[in-house]
Design a protein around this motif. Structure first.
Motif, PDB file in Angstrom:
ATOM      1  N   ASP A 289      51.681  -9.968  11.990  1.00 51.05           N
ATOM      2  CA  ASP A 289      51.459 -11.398  11.749  1.00 51.05           C
ATOM      3  C   ASP A 289      52.738 -12.201  11.999  1.00 51.05           C
ATOM      4  O   ASP A 289      52.704 -13.271  12.617  1.00 51.05           O
ATOM      5  CB  ASP A 289      50.977 -11.645  10.320  1.00 51.05           C
ATOM      6  CG  ASP A 289      49.501 -11.328  10.122  1.00 51.05           C
ATOM      7  OD1 ASP A 289      48.756 -11.238  11.124  1.00 51.05           O
ATOM      8  OD2 ASP A 289      49.087 -11.174   8.951  1.00 51.05           O
ATOM      9  N   LEU A 290      53.869 -11.696  11.505  1.00 55.30           N
ATOM     10  CA  LEU A 290      55.147 -12.387  11.688  1.00 55.30           C
ATOM     11  C   LEU A 290      55.539 -12.457  13.160  1.00 55.30           C
ATOM     12  O   LEU A 290      56.010 -13.496  13.637  1.00 55.30           O
ATOM     13  CB  LEU A 290      56.252 -11.692  10.882  1.00 55.30           C
ATOM     14  CG  LEU A 290      56.120 -11.766   9.362  1.00 55.30           C
ATOM     15  CD1 LEU A 290      57.152 -10.873   8.685  1.00 55.30           C
ATOM     16  CD2 LEU A 290      56.248 -13.204   8.880  1.00 55.30           C
TER      17      LEU A 290
ATOM     18  N   ASP B  61      45.603  -3.293  16.304  1.00 54.63           N
ATOM     19  CA  ASP B  61      45.540  -4.235  15.193  1.00 54.63           C
ATOM     20  C   ASP B  61      44.112  -4.684  14.931  1.00 54.63           C
ATOM     21  O   ASP B  61      43.306  -4.800  15.853  1.00 54.63           O
ATOM     22  CB  ASP B  61      46.430  -5.447  15.481  1.00 54.63           C
ATOM     23  CG  ASP B  61      46.655  -6.283  14.241  1.00 54.63           C
ATOM     24  OD1 ASP B  61      47.430  -5.836  13.375  1.00 54.63           O
ATOM     25  OD2 ASP B  61      46.040  -7.355  14.124  1.00 54.63           O
TER      26      ASP B  61
ATOM     27  N   LYS C  62      48.222  -1.123   6.372  1.00 55.10           N
ATOM     28  CA  LYS C  62      48.820  -2.038   5.390  1.00 55.10           C
ATOM     29  C   LYS C  62      50.302  -2.263   5.663  1.00 55.10           C
ATOM     30  O   LYS C  62      50.878  -3.246   5.206  1.00 55.10           O
ATOM     31  CB  LYS C  62      48.600  -1.521   3.973  1.00 55.10           C
ATOM     32  CG  LYS C  62      49.261  -0.185   3.701  1.00 55.10           C
ATOM     33  CD  LYS C  62      48.909   0.347   2.315  1.00 55.10           C
ATOM     34  CE  LYS C  62      49.513   1.716   2.132  1.00 55.10           C
ATOM     35  NZ  LYS C  62      48.534   2.740   1.915  1.00 55.10           N
ATOM     36  N   HIS C  63      50.944  -1.343   6.426  1.00 50.57           N
ATOM     37  CA  HIS C  63      52.364  -1.484   6.733  1.00 50.57           C
ATOM     38  C   HIS C  63      52.624  -2.098   8.113  1.00 50.57           C
ATOM     39  O   HIS C  63      53.779  -2.354   8.451  1.00 50.57           O
ATOM     40  CB  HIS C  63      53.068  -0.139   6.616  1.00 50.57           C
ATOM     41  CG  HIS C  63      53.006   0.427   5.231  1.00 50.57           C
ATOM     42  ND1 HIS C  63      53.509  -0.231   4.119  1.00 50.57           N
ATOM     43  CD2 HIS C  63      52.466   1.568   4.758  1.00 50.57           C
ATOM     44  CE1 HIS C  63      53.300   0.481   3.039  1.00 50.57           C
ATOM     45  NE2 HIS C  63      52.665   1.579   3.402  1.00 50.57           N
TER      46      HIS C  63
ATOM     47  N   SER D 262      59.922  -5.477  13.795  1.00 48.59           N
ATOM     48  CA  SER D 262      60.153  -6.037  12.472  1.00 48.59           C
ATOM     49  C   SER D 262      60.144  -4.875  11.475  1.00 48.59           C
ATOM     50  O   SER D 262      59.516  -3.856  11.723  1.00 48.59           O
ATOM     51  CB  SER D 262      59.024  -7.026  12.141  1.00 48.59           C
ATOM     52  OG  SER D 262      59.198  -7.590  10.863  1.00 48.59           O
TER      53      SER D 262
ATOM     54  N   ARG E 135      50.295  -4.711   9.296  1.00 42.55           N
ATOM     55  CA  ARG E 135      49.647  -6.029   9.309  1.00 42.55           C
ATOM     56  C   ARG E 135      50.641  -7.177   9.176  1.00 42.55           C
ATOM     57  O   ARG E 135      50.647  -8.088   9.979  1.00 42.55           O
ATOM     58  CB  ARG E 135      48.604  -6.138   8.177  1.00 42.55           C
ATOM     59  CG  ARG E 135      47.275  -5.500   8.464  1.00 42.55           C
ATOM     60  CD  ARG E 135      46.507  -6.115   9.626  1.00 42.55           C
ATOM     61  NE  ARG E 135      46.565  -7.555   9.586  1.00 42.55           N
ATOM     62  CZ  ARG E 135      46.984  -8.299  10.606  1.00 42.55           C
ATOM     63  NH1 ARG E 135      47.338  -7.765  11.731  1.00 42.55           N
ATOM     64  NH2 ARG E 135      47.028  -9.599  10.506  1.00 42.55           N
ATOM     65  N   LYS E 136      51.475  -7.169   8.135  1.00 49.28           N
ATOM     66  CA  LYS E 136      52.405  -8.280   7.921  1.00 49.28           C
ATOM     67  C   LYS E 136      53.425  -8.389   9.055  1.00 49.28           C
ATOM     68  O   LYS E 136      53.648  -9.494   9.568  1.00 49.28           O
ATOM     69  CB  LYS E 136      53.103  -8.157   6.566  1.00 49.28           C
ATOM     70  CG  LYS E 136      53.970  -9.360   6.246  1.00 49.28           C
ATOM     71  CD  LYS E 136      54.551  -9.299   4.852  1.00 49.28           C
ATOM     72  CE  LYS E 136      55.389 -10.545   4.588  1.00 49.28           C
ATOM     73  NZ  LYS E 136      55.996 -10.492   3.256  1.00 49.28           N
TER      74      LYS E 136
ATOM     75  N   ARG F 196      57.215  -1.620   5.644  1.00 47.26           N
ATOM     76  CA  ARG F 196      57.475  -1.172   4.279  1.00 47.26           C
ATOM     77  C   ARG F 196      57.029   0.260   3.996  1.00 47.26           C
ATOM     78  O   ARG F 196      57.187   0.740   2.882  1.00 47.26           O
ATOM     79  CB  ARG F 196      56.820  -2.114   3.287  1.00 47.26           C
ATOM     80  CG  ARG F 196      57.405  -3.497   3.329  1.00 47.26           C
ATOM     81  CD  ARG F 196      57.121  -4.209   2.021  1.00 47.26           C
ATOM     82  NE  ARG F 196      57.654  -5.554   2.023  1.00 47.26           N
ATOM     83  CZ  ARG F 196      58.863  -5.877   1.575  1.00 47.26           C
ATOM     84  NH1 ARG F 196      59.654  -4.949   1.125  1.00 47.26           N
ATOM     85  NH2 ARG F 196      59.267  -7.127   1.597  1.00 47.26           N
TER      86      ARG F 196
END
Length: 190
Positions: free
Chosen positions: A41-42, A97, A34-35, A25, A37-38, A28
């Motif tokens: 999760d997705l 993670d 912090k780059h 994926s 984690r999202k 950012r």
């Protein structure tokens, strides 16, 4: 070797892990939890939403001093055989993670990073057989980064005229803190 505990040194490489490939994926940024984690999760949400009987592909992940080899061992019906190599210079970050402690993720800087409008950062994530295996995978990538750093320093001291020198501005990071330590730091920053 992949299931042992403890630090990994350059002399232990290559090390191969059999893992489930969560996928990739956009990320950012270049490095930092912090780059990842999202995107993680997705990818975990997408994996949990797979239809009954459909599973994540199983891949062989081999960490070497030159980078990460990824090859399909068992694939889903809707995907082709995958054999990918991520050069050590294209990997900017790797971490176990902090929420899904069996998940290892890494950020890749795509080749087309210079093209305007395209996101240059890609997060790849893998589910390991255990929390310790995810930790060992992280240590293995750290050992590869350590060797790469040594080679870059040697090139600065005595460059071989026949070899293209690696980018000296290269930044990479490996987060060797435990998920609990990372979470504690994130809580103090909030």
């Amino acid at each position: 070797m992949a299931d042992q505990e403890g630090p990994v040194t350059v002399s232990d490489l290559p090390i191969t892990f059999q893992v489930k490939y969560l996928g990739q994926s956009d990320a950012r940024g270049l490095w930092g939890i912090k780059h990842t984690r999202k995107p993680v999760d997705l990818m975990v949400a997408a994996a949990k939403a797979l239809p009954p009987g459909e599973t994540l592909p199983i891949v062989k992940l081999t960490i070497t001093v030159d980078g990460v080899h990824l090859e399909t061992v068992q694939r889903r019906d809707d995907m082709e055989h995958m054999a990918v190599f991520f050069n050590i210079e294209s990997i900017s970050y790797g971490v176990q993670d902090l929420v899904y402690t069996r998940v290892f993720s890494m950020i890749i800087v795509k080749d087309n990073a210079d093209v305007k409008g395209l996101n240059p950062f890609e997060c790849h994530a893998f589910v390991c057989e255990s929390r310790n295996a995810a930790r060992r995978l992280t240590y293995s990538l750290a050992a590869a980064f350590q060797d790469y750093s040594r080679r870059v320093k040697e090139m600065q001291v005595s460059p071989d005229l026949n070899e293209k020198p690696p980018s000296l501005k290269k930044r990479f990071a490996i987060d060797l803190r435990s998920p609990e330590e990372i979470e504690a730091e994130l809580e103090t920053e909030a």
